[in-house]
Write an enzyme that holds these catalytic residues in place. Sequence first.
Site, PDB file in Angstrom:
ATOM      1  N   SER A   9       0.843  -1.196   0.000  1.00 21.22           N
ATOM      2  CA  SER A   9       0.000   0.000   0.000  1.00 21.22           C
ATOM      3  C   SER A   9       0.876   1.244   0.000  1.00 21.22           C
ATOM      4  CB  SER A   9      -0.889   0.013   1.242  1.00 21.22           C
ATOM      5  OG  SER A   9      -1.427   1.316   1.402  1.00 21.22           O
ATOM      6  N   HIS A  34      -0.984  -1.414  -4.349  1.00 21.47           N
ATOM      7  CA  HIS A  34      -2.267  -1.134  -3.700  1.00 21.47           C
ATOM      8  C   HIS A  34      -2.421   0.372  -3.481  1.00 21.47           C
ATOM      9  CE1 HIS A  34      -5.736  -2.447  -1.251  1.00 21.47           C
ATOM     10  NE2 HIS A  34      -5.437  -1.436  -0.451  1.00 21.47           N
ATOM     11  N   ASP A  36      -4.802   3.244  -2.022  1.00 17.11           N
ATOM     12  CA  ASP A  36      -5.923   3.513  -1.124  1.00 17.11           C
ATOM     13  C   ASP A  36      -6.517   4.883  -1.416  1.00 17.11           C
ATOM     14  OD1 ASP A  36      -6.110   1.205   0.624  1.00 17.11           O
ATOM     15  OD2 ASP A  36      -4.095   1.740   1.301  1.00 17.11           O
ATOM     16  N   MET A  38      -9.359   7.546  -0.482  1.00 19.13           N
ATOM     17  CA  MET A  38     -10.260   7.892   0.627  1.00 19.13           C
ATOM     18  C   MET A  38     -10.865   9.275   0.409  1.00 19.13           C
ATOM     19  SD  MET A  38      -7.938   6.595   3.804  1.00 19.13           S
ATOM     20  CE  MET A  38      -7.046   5.034   3.752  1.00 19.13           C
ATOM     21  N   HIS A  67      -8.191   0.486  -4.289  1.00 18.19           N
ATOM     22  CA  HIS A  67      -9.156   0.250  -3.214  1.00 18.19           C
ATOM     23  C   HIS A  67      -9.928   1.535  -2.963  1.00 18.19           C
ATOM     24  CE1 HIS A  67      -9.642  -0.799   1.364  1.00 18.19           C
ATOM     25  NE2 HIS A  67     -10.788  -0.788   0.722  1.00 18.19           N
ATOM     26  N   MET A  69     -12.382   3.744  -1.178  1.00 14.26           N
ATOM     27  CA  MET A  69     -13.126   3.971   0.070  1.00 14.26           C
ATOM     28  C   MET A  69     -13.830   5.308  -0.072  1.00 14.26           C
ATOM     29  SD  MET A  69     -10.096   2.597   2.554  1.00 14.26           S
ATOM     30  CE  MET A  69      -8.861   2.766   1.255  1.00 14.26           C
ATOM     31  N   MET A 138     -11.146  -6.681   4.964  1.00 14.42           N
ATOM     32  CA  MET A 138     -10.491  -5.674   5.806  1.00 14.42           C
ATOM     33  C   MET A 138     -10.230  -6.268   7.187  1.00 14.42           C
ATOM     34  SD  MET A 138     -10.033  -3.126   3.863  1.00 14.42           S
ATOM     35  CE  MET A 138      -9.172  -2.212   5.133  1.00 14.42           C
ATOM     36  N   GLY A 143      -9.356   3.481   6.788  1.00  9.98           N
ATOM     37  CA  GLY A 143      -9.166   4.913   7.015  1.00  9.98           C
ATOM     38  C   GLY A 143      -7.710   5.288   7.242  1.00  9.98           C
ATOM     39  N   GLY A 145      -3.435   3.812   7.836  1.00 11.11           N
ATOM     40  CA  GLY A 145      -2.417   2.774   7.912  1.00 11.11           C
ATOM     41  C   GLY A 145      -1.961   2.621   9.354  1.00 11.11           C
ATOM     42  N   GLY A 146      -1.183   1.589   9.603  1.00 10.32           N
ATOM     43  CA  GLY A 146      -0.552   1.430  10.916  1.00 10.32           C
ATOM     44  C   GLY A 146      -1.453   0.955  12.036  1.00 10.32           C
ATOM     45  N   ASP A 176      -6.291  -6.924   4.086  1.00  8.10           N
ATOM     46  CA  ASP A 176      -5.783  -5.546   4.139  1.00  8.10           C
ATOM     47  C   ASP A 176      -5.911  -4.962   5.547  1.00  8.10           C
ATOM     48  OD1 ASP A 176      -5.069  -2.933   3.602  1.00  8.10           O
ATOM     49  OD2 ASP A 176      -6.776  -2.503   2.299  1.00  8.10           O
ATOM     50  N   GLY A 177      -4.752  -4.622   6.131  1.00 13.36           N
ATOM     51  CA  GLY A 177      -4.751  -3.907   7.402  1.00 13.36           C
ATOM     52  C   GLY A 177      -4.000  -4.639   8.503  1.00 13.36           C
ATOM     53  N   GLY A 178      -2.904  -4.033   8.959  1.00 18.30           N
ATOM     54  CA  GLY A 178      -2.164  -4.608  10.081  1.00 18.30           C
ATOM     55  C   GLY A 178      -1.441  -5.914   9.772  1.00 18.30           C
ATOM     56  N   GLY A 198       1.288  -1.861   4.151  1.00 20.58           N
ATOM     57  CA  GLY A 198       1.923  -0.559   4.040  1.00 20.58           C
ATOM     58  C   GLY A 198       3.062  -0.450   5.030  1.00 20.58           C
TER      59      GLY A 198
HETATM   60  C1  DX5 Z   1      -6.619   1.099   5.424  1.00 23.83           C
HETATM   61  C2  DX5 Z   1      -6.039   0.792   4.073  1.00 23.83           C
HETATM   62  C3  DX5 Z   1      -4.875  -0.160   4.087  1.00 23.83           C
HETATM   63  C4  DX5 Z   1      -3.719   0.274   4.910  1.00 23.83           C
HETATM   64  C5  DX5 Z   1      -2.707  -0.833   5.086  1.00 23.83           C
HETATM   65  O1  DX5 Z   1      -7.755   1.870   5.265  1.00 23.83           O
HETATM   66  O2  DX5 Z   1      -7.028   0.221   3.237  1.00 23.83           O
HETATM   67  O3  DX5 Z   1      -4.481  -0.483   2.767  1.00 23.83           O
HETATM   68  O4  DX5 Z   1      -3.087   1.387   4.400  1.00 23.83           O
HETATM   69  O5  DX5 Z   1      -1.670  -0.315   5.830  1.00 23.83           O
HETATM   70  P1  DX5 Z   1      -0.990  -1.092   7.040  1.00 23.83           P
HETATM   71  O6  DX5 Z   1      -0.261  -2.245   6.423  1.00 23.83           O
HETATM   72  O7  DX5 Z   1      -0.101  -0.069   7.613  1.00 23.83           O
HETATM   73  O8  DX5 Z   1      -2.078  -1.538   7.967  1.00 23.83           O
HETATM   74 ZN    ZN Z   2      -6.511  -0.719   1.232  1.00 26.54          ZN
END
Ligand code: DX5
Ligand code: ZN
Length: 219
Positions: A9, A34, A36, A38, A67, A69, A138, A143, A145-146, A176-178, A198
Amino acid sequence: MKNIKISPSILSADFSQLGKEISNLEKGGADLIHVDVMDGHFVPNLTIGPPVIKALRKYTKLPFDVHLMISPVHKYIKDFANAGSDIITIHPEATKDLKESIMHIKELNKKVGVSLNPNTKIDVIKSHLSNIDLVLIMSVFPGFGGQKFIPETIKKIKDLKEIKDKNNYIFDIEVDGGVNFLNSKDIINAGANILVSGTTIFKENNGDIKKNIETLKSV
Ligand code: DX5
Ligand code: ZN
């Protein structure tokens, strides 16, 4: 051996040099990029839109895994297709008619993904599973990263994989996420074949992208 793909990401990349960051991801062995998107409305954060995707297109031959959002998403799908997206993933809550939006993405000759938030049940998209290329599960609330991986996601991945196998569906299962070095193995073993990341890709091992991609893929 399982064919696992990594979709870094760019949310965690240096936004002042996204082109260079994307070239580095390709050199480091990324399979997809990827992106993102938003809107500060569907999710409480704002990122980039079609002009930036278009500008980045020339920096890599890798597919753009976009992606979305944003809500309402339907009227923007064409702009994201024209900007150079390869996979367009939407959330069911972000469109009036999920089937219509899926068909629209297909008509534009793009791969279609549907994303499930942590509190959205697989049932919501069950009738569409034969018709889509990817399900994006998800593992955090979208919303930012991290964030920390929500452990209940593992069961959801397993449930989806079971439905996929039982019906001989062909969609990819992307998470996706964490995603990190400690949970990637469980995510893959549960049935996911694409991992988004990410923070882990850009920050671990002093940003050694190649090493981080390889480590995430290893089971
Ligand atoms: C969250 C995003 C993810 C996110 C992943 O809304 O869709 O793609 O950036 O980042 P990490 O790997 O830091 O959770
Ligand atoms: Zn994403």
